[in-house]
Design a protein around this motif. Structure first.
Motif, short mmCIF file in Angstrom:
data_model
loop_
_atom_site.label_atom_id
_atom_site.label_comp_id
_atom_site.label_asym_id
_atom_site.label_seq_id
_atom_site.Cartn_x
_atom_site.Cartn_y
_atom_site.Cartn_z
N VAL A 1 8.70 18.71 1.79
CA VAL A 1 9.95 18.65 1.02
C VAL A 1 11.13 19.09 1.89
O VAL A 1 11.10 20.16 2.50
N THR A 2 12.14 18.24 1.96
CA THR A 2 13.39 18.56 2.64
C THR A 2 14.49 18.64 1.60
O THR A 2 14.64 17.72 0.78
N VAL A 3 15.26 19.72 1.59
CA VAL A 3 16.29 19.94 0.57
C VAL A 3 17.67 19.93 1.20
O VAL A 3 17.90 20.55 2.24
N GLN A 4 18.58 19.19 0.59
CA GLN A 4 19.98 19.18 0.99
C GLN A 4 20.82 19.51 -0.23
O GLN A 4 20.43 19.22 -1.36
N GLN A 5 21.96 20.12 -0.02
CA GLN A 5 22.87 20.45 -1.12
C GLN A 5 24.01 19.45 -1.14
O GLN A 5 24.72 19.29 -0.14
N MET A 6 24.16 18.76 -2.24
CA MET A 6 25.28 17.82 -2.36
C MET A 6 26.58 18.61 -2.48
O MET A 6 26.69 19.48 -3.34
N ILE B 1 18.13 15.94 -2.89
CA ILE B 1 19.57 16.21 -2.80
C ILE B 1 19.94 16.94 -4.07
O ILE B 1 20.04 16.34 -5.15
N ALA B 2 20.12 18.24 -3.96
CA ALA B 2 20.38 19.07 -5.14
C ALA B 2 21.81 18.86 -5.63
O ALA B 2 22.71 18.53 -4.85
N PRO B 3 22.03 19.04 -6.94
CA PRO B 3 23.39 18.89 -7.48
C PRO B 3 24.35 19.87 -6.81
O PRO B 3 23.93 20.93 -6.32
N PRO B 4 25.63 19.55 -6.76
CA PRO B 4 26.59 20.45 -6.12
C PRO B 4 26.72 21.76 -6.86
O PRO B 4 26.56 21.81 -8.08
N VAL B 5 26.99 22.82 -6.12
CA VAL B 5 27.26 24.11 -6.74
C VAL B 5 28.74 24.12 -7.12
O VAL B 5 29.60 23.98 -6.25
N VAL B 6 29.02 24.27 -8.40
CA VAL B 6 30.41 24.23 -8.87
C VAL B 6 30.74 25.50 -9.62
O VAL B 6 29.86 26.21 -10.10
N THR B 7 32.01 25.79 -9.71
CA THR B 7 32.48 26.95 -10.46
C THR B 7 33.13 26.48 -11.74
O THR B 7 33.54 25.33 -11.87
N GLY C 1 0.79 -1.22 0.00
CA GLY C 1 0.00 0.00 0.00
C GLY C 1 0.82 1.26 0.00
O GLY C 1 0.27 2.36 0.14
N SER C 2 2.15 1.15 -0.13
CA SER C 2 3.00 2.34 -0.18
C SER C 2 4.10 2.12 -1.20
O SER C 2 4.34 1.00 -1.67
N GLU C 3 4.77 3.20 -1.56
CA GLU C 3 5.85 3.12 -2.55
C GLU C 3 6.86 4.22 -2.25
O GLU C 3 6.50 5.33 -1.89
N THR C 4 8.13 3.87 -2.38
CA THR C 4 9.21 4.84 -2.26
C THR C 4 9.96 4.86 -3.57
O THR C 4 10.46 3.84 -4.03
N ASP C 5 10.01 6.04 -4.21
CA ASP C 5 10.69 6.18 -5.50
C ASP C 5 11.95 7.00 -5.34
O ASP C 5 11.95 8.06 -4.70
N ILE C 6 13.05 6.49 -5.90
CA ILE C 6 14.34 7.18 -5.87
C ILE C 6 14.71 7.54 -7.30
O ILE C 6 14.90 6.67 -8.14
N TYR C 7 14.77 8.84 -7.57
CA TYR C 7 15.11 9.35 -8.91
C TYR C 7 16.52 9.93 -8.87
O TYR C 7 16.86 10.67 -7.95
N ALA C 8 17.33 9.64 -9.86
CA ALA C 8 18.60 10.33 -10.06
C ALA C 8 18.53 10.95 -11.45
O ALA C 8 18.67 10.26 -12.47
N ILE C 9 18.23 12.22 -11.51
CA ILE C 9 17.99 12.92 -12.77
C ILE C 9 18.80 14.21 -12.79
O ILE C 9 19.56 14.49 -11.86
N SER C 10 18.64 15.01 -13.82
CA SER C 10 19.48 16.19 -14.00
C SER C 10 19.31 17.20 -12.87
O SER C 10 20.23 17.97 -12.58
N THR C 11 18.16 17.21 -12.21
CA THR C 11 17.93 18.16 -11.12
C THR C 11 18.39 17.64 -9.76
O THR C 11 18.17 18.27 -8.74
N GLY C 12 19.02 16.47 -9.74
CA GLY C 12 19.53 15.91 -8.50
C GLY C 12 18.90 14.58 -8.17
O GLY C 12 18.33 13.90 -9.03
#
Length: 388
Positions: free
Chosen positions: A272-277, A141-147, A116-127
């Protein structure tokens, strides 16, 4: 450079971050029903490994069967989360099912199916996105901020393997990747009878530790004869005639999944909980979480990881998350405290703590937060803790 880095075809469907200890990720299931042997052109183990190394990633979609039989004591529903597929402890027993989709740069997705429940894990361009239907929560988990011009795709592994190991619990690739890291002088590599997995002919590779200092007897990985994609991985305890772990496709299709399988937007009302990789995880980033990088002693199958975990308050009760702490974090801490109370107390020159012993691995958590884990007998862990 590790063998895992040299064999990218072995990890193409495992994006994100998982149970912290790779050894745990290798012990997930009892054996799938045996398939009849098939006839394939003879190749040696060395030839098979060469073909696996040169294999190209394949788009696919399929269903993976996962179950657990580690000889653990029965855990109450209040600890495992019942049908909540997002709770790690719920995957320590019983039989489970996961759906997987993969299409190169488009993304990767694993759906852990509960009752009766489902957990989906996506790894896509937005993180990396984790959606849990049981409590309508989303972790991003947002993609890392890079220079500069370099940007690491979230599907690519970083140096710590963080993004490569998240779905080791639910894909044959996760188990196969870990096992093939053990290919060194301590491992005998052979092939056994060819098999049929999910209706596809497969070559079966057998890895057998040469050391007696490990609880693992052998690992068998079945590779698709045409694509060399791992279709099933089984882990046997030393002296056992049937596997303690088996993760394998029950159905698979090497066709391009529809693009919609990789689209994700948090549903209205979701928490929604957001973390920065971090662009490059460091000792400082671990320290901010109260963690220390593990130290590995020993070699190959008999290696031991030691480190220190942040100590949780044993008086925290379910429903009292504490100021600024998510409810799920409190519940998880409570479950771990309850689990420790079920485990035997052990002590020695290294201190006092609790022992978790399974057919494939052993773990010790000292009262001061130090831990040791490995596919080894408890005494080996005690020795490692005494030096940590």
């Amino acid at each position: 450079m590790s063998l895992f880095d040299r064999r990218p075809a072995l990890r193409w469907v495992a994006p994100g971050a998982a149970l912290a200890v790779v050894v745990v990720g290798t012990q997930i299931a009892t054996r799938l029903p045996a398939d009849a042997a098939v006839t394939l052109p003879h190749i040696t183990a060395a030839q098979l490994l060469t073909q696996v190394e040169s294999a190209k990633p394949q788009a696919l979609q399929g269903t993976v069967s996962v179950s657990m039989n580690l000889g653990l004591p029965s855990l109450p529903t209040s600890m495992t989360g019942g049908s909540d597929s997002a709770q790690p402890l719920s995957w320590l027993s019983g039989t489970h099912t996961a759906k997987v989709w993969y299409d190169g740069a488009a993304g990767s997705r694993v759906a852990l199916l509960g009752d009766g429940s489902e957990t989906d894990i996506y790894a896509i361009s937005t993180g990396v996105w984790v959606w849990n239907s049981a409590d309508r929560s989303v972790e991003h988990i947002a993609p890392p901020v890079v220079t500069g011009n370099h940007r690491q795709h979230p599907l690519k592994s970083n140096s710590t393997g963080t993004t490569a190991d998240s779905q080791a619990l639910t894909t044959p690739e996760g188990v196969a990747s870990w096992a093939l890291q053990q290919l060194d002088a301590t491992t005998a590599v052979t092939t056994s009878s060819n098999v049929s997995v999910a209706g596809r002919s497969a070559y079966q590779l057998v890895l057998t530790p040469k050391t007696s200092g490990t609880k693992i007897g052998s690992v068998r990985v079945a590779f698709d004869a045409a694509t060399k994609v791992p279709l099933r991985a089984e882990v046997y305890a030393a002296g056992a005639s049937s596997p303690a772990v088996s993760v394998g496709f029950s159905s698979v299709s090497f066709t391009k999944p529809a693009a919609g399988n990789f689209d994700f937007t948090p549903p209205p009302g979701a928490k929604v909980t957001v973390q920065q990789m971090p662009a490059k995880p460091s000792a400082n980033s671990l320290s901010s979480l109260g963690l220390t990088a593990p130290t590995v002693t020993g070699t190959g199958w008999a290696s031991v990881a030691t480190g220190t975990l942040p100590m949780t308050n044993p008086n925290v009760t379910e429903g009292d998350s504490g100021q600024g702490s998510p409810q799920r974090t409190s519940n998880s801490a409570t479950s771990m405290t309850q689990l420790l109370k079920l485990l035997p107390t052990v002590s020695g020159s290294w201190g006092t703590g609790h022992l978790l012993s399974t057919s494939l691995f052993t773990a010790v958590l000292a009262n001061d937060g130090r831990y040791a884990i490995g596919a080894v007998p408890a005494q080996t862990l005690y020795t490692a803790l005494a030096k940590h």
